[in-house]
Design a protein around this motif. Structure first.
Motif, PDB file in Angstrom:
ATOM      1  N   GLY A 145       0.829  -1.195   0.000  1.00 55.90           N
ATOM      2  CA  GLY A 145       0.000   0.000   0.000  1.00 55.90           C
ATOM      3  C   GLY A 145       0.868   1.251   0.000  1.00 55.90           C
ATOM      4  O   GLY A 145       2.104   1.182  -0.021  1.00 55.90           O
ATOM      5  N   ILE A 146       0.223   2.393   0.053  1.00 50.08           N
ATOM      6  CA  ILE A 146       0.937   3.669  -0.031  1.00 50.08           C
ATOM      7  C   ILE A 146       1.909   3.841   1.130  1.00 50.08           C
ATOM      8  O   ILE A 146       3.083   4.166   0.943  1.00 50.08           O
ATOM      9  N   VAL A 147       1.430   3.617   2.350  1.00 56.30           N
ATOM     10  CA  VAL A 147       2.261   3.845   3.536  1.00 56.30           C
ATOM     11  C   VAL A 147       3.472   2.926   3.548  1.00 56.30           C
ATOM     12  O   VAL A 147       4.605   3.366   3.789  1.00 56.30           O
ATOM     13  N   LYS A 148       3.265   1.639   3.286  1.00 62.08           N
ATOM     14  CA  LYS A 148       4.370   0.681   3.296  1.00 62.08           C
ATOM     15  C   LYS A 148       5.379   0.977   2.190  1.00 62.08           C
ATOM     16  O   LYS A 148       6.593   0.824   2.383  1.00 62.08           O
ATOM     17  N   THR A 149       4.886   1.391   1.041  1.00 64.51           N
ATOM     18  CA  THR A 149       5.796   1.736  -0.057  1.00 64.51           C
ATOM     19  C   THR A 149       6.692   2.902   0.340  1.00 64.51           C
ATOM     20  O   THR A 149       7.907   2.885   0.113  1.00 64.51           O
ATOM     21  N   ILE A 150       6.106   3.908   0.961  1.00 63.92           N
ATOM     22  CA  ILE A 150       6.880   5.072   1.406  1.00 63.92           C
ATOM     23  C   ILE A 150       7.884   4.666   2.480  1.00 63.92           C
ATOM     24  O   ILE A 150       9.044   5.105   2.474  1.00 63.92           O
ATOM     25  N   GLN A 151       7.462   3.816   3.413  1.00 62.79           N
ATOM     26  CA  GLN A 151       8.352   3.392   4.494  1.00 62.79           C
ATOM     27  C   GLN A 151       9.574   2.664   3.955  1.00 62.79           C
ATOM     28  O   GLN A 151      10.709   2.947   4.361  1.00 62.79           O
ATOM     29  N   HIS A 152       9.363   1.726   3.046  1.00 69.68           N
ATOM     30  CA  HIS A 152      10.485   0.977   2.479  1.00 69.68           C
ATOM     31  C   HIS A 152      11.394   1.891   1.655  1.00 69.68           C
ATOM     32  O   HIS A 152      12.621   1.780   1.715  1.00 69.68           O
ATOM     33  N   PHE A 153      10.808   2.781   0.895  1.00 72.52           N
ATOM     34  CA  PHE A 153      11.595   3.702   0.070  1.00 72.52           C
ATOM     35  C   PHE A 153      12.430   4.632   0.942  1.00 72.52           C
ATOM     36  O   PHE A 153      13.603   4.916   0.652  1.00 72.52           O
ATOM     37  N   SER A 154      11.844   5.100   2.046  1.00 73.84           N
ATOM     38  CA  SER A 154      12.496   6.107   2.891  1.00 73.84           C
ATOM     39  C   SER A 154      13.667   5.560   3.691  1.00 73.84           C
ATOM     40  O   SER A 154      14.444   6.335   4.254  1.00 73.84           O
ATOM     41  N   ILE A 155      13.789   4.256   3.765  1.00 70.06           N
ATOM     42  CA  ILE A 155      14.906   3.679   4.511  1.00 70.06           C
ATOM     43  C   ILE A 155      16.236   4.047   3.868  1.00 70.06           C
ATOM     44  O   ILE A 155      17.209   4.361   4.556  1.00 70.06           O
TER      45      ILE A 155
END
Length: 215
Positions: free
Chosen positions: A25-35
């Motif tokens: 989803g949107i939130v998980k995609t952002i979290q993984h990208f932001s690492i």
């Protein structure tokens, strides 16, 4: 350390993460990208990417058409499925720590998202982050649930009903019963008609004497 990506490479990296991680989803995609990365308007890029994904659109359409997926018999053994679930869990970033369990446990990093991260420092940071999350959760629960202050000799009502078998108009609490011993802050012994019983404080309610009108 995180790397800045221009818009096009950022979209490509988000797309890779979104697809390889199972259409997050949107939130998980952002979290993984932001690492590992950051980008201008990265939240909006992720929103546009996920909302524009054809596979995600079809999945949502099927759910709306047929409802939630019910229980299905697995096509493979439960042992194999459980092993995959455990593996996926170990390699999923936890919101309370910011890291995957496998990385914190043994430094395992199959997705290569922690290449420049010191394991010792990561464990310290994860511990502090987890403690902070626990504190926030504890404060939220305590705001909603006032802690009872009970002592030996107090009269209390006890919830003796089984919610699954309770009749519609059946009384929830019985009593009052006397507290005979305080075992801990949450466990008390109360005197029932035929026995002494240990009860969790969550099943107790202070006795309120009836108000007698003078009229």
């Amino acid at each position: 350390m995180r790397y800045y990506l221009p818009e096009k490479p950022a979209i490509e990296e988000m797309h890779r993460i979104h697809v390889e991680k199972g259409h997050l989803g949107i939130v998980k995609t952002i979290q993984h990208f932001s690492i590992k990365y950051c980008a201008t308007n990265q939240n909006q890029l992720a929103i546009d990417l996920v909302n524009g994904c054809d596979i995600c659109k079809r999945a949502k359409k099927q759910i709306r058409k047929y409802g939630e997926i019910g229980q299905m018999e697995p096509t493979r053994s439960w042992t194999a499925l459980a092993k995959e679930a455990i593996t996926e869990y170990k390699h999923t970033i936890h919101s309370s720590t910011g890291y995957t369990p496998s990385f914190l446990l043994d430094g395992s990093d199959p997705d290569e998202i922690y290449q420049d991260v010191d394991l010792v420092q990561a464990r310290k940071l994860a511990f502090n982050t987890s403690q902070a999350a626990h504190k926030i959760s504890k404060e939220r629960i305590e705001r909603k649930h006032k802690v009872l202050q009970l002592k030996e000799g107090d009269l209390v009502y006890e919830n003796l009903t089984d919610e699954s078998n309770k009749e519609k108009l059946e009384s929830v609490f019985s009593g009052p019963f006397e507290i005979t011993n305080k075992i801990s802050e949450i466990i008390y012994e109360i005197k029932l008609p035929n026995k002494i019983e240990r009860v969790h404080i969550g099943k107790l309610k202070p006795y309120q004497p009836p108000i007698i009108s003078e009229n």
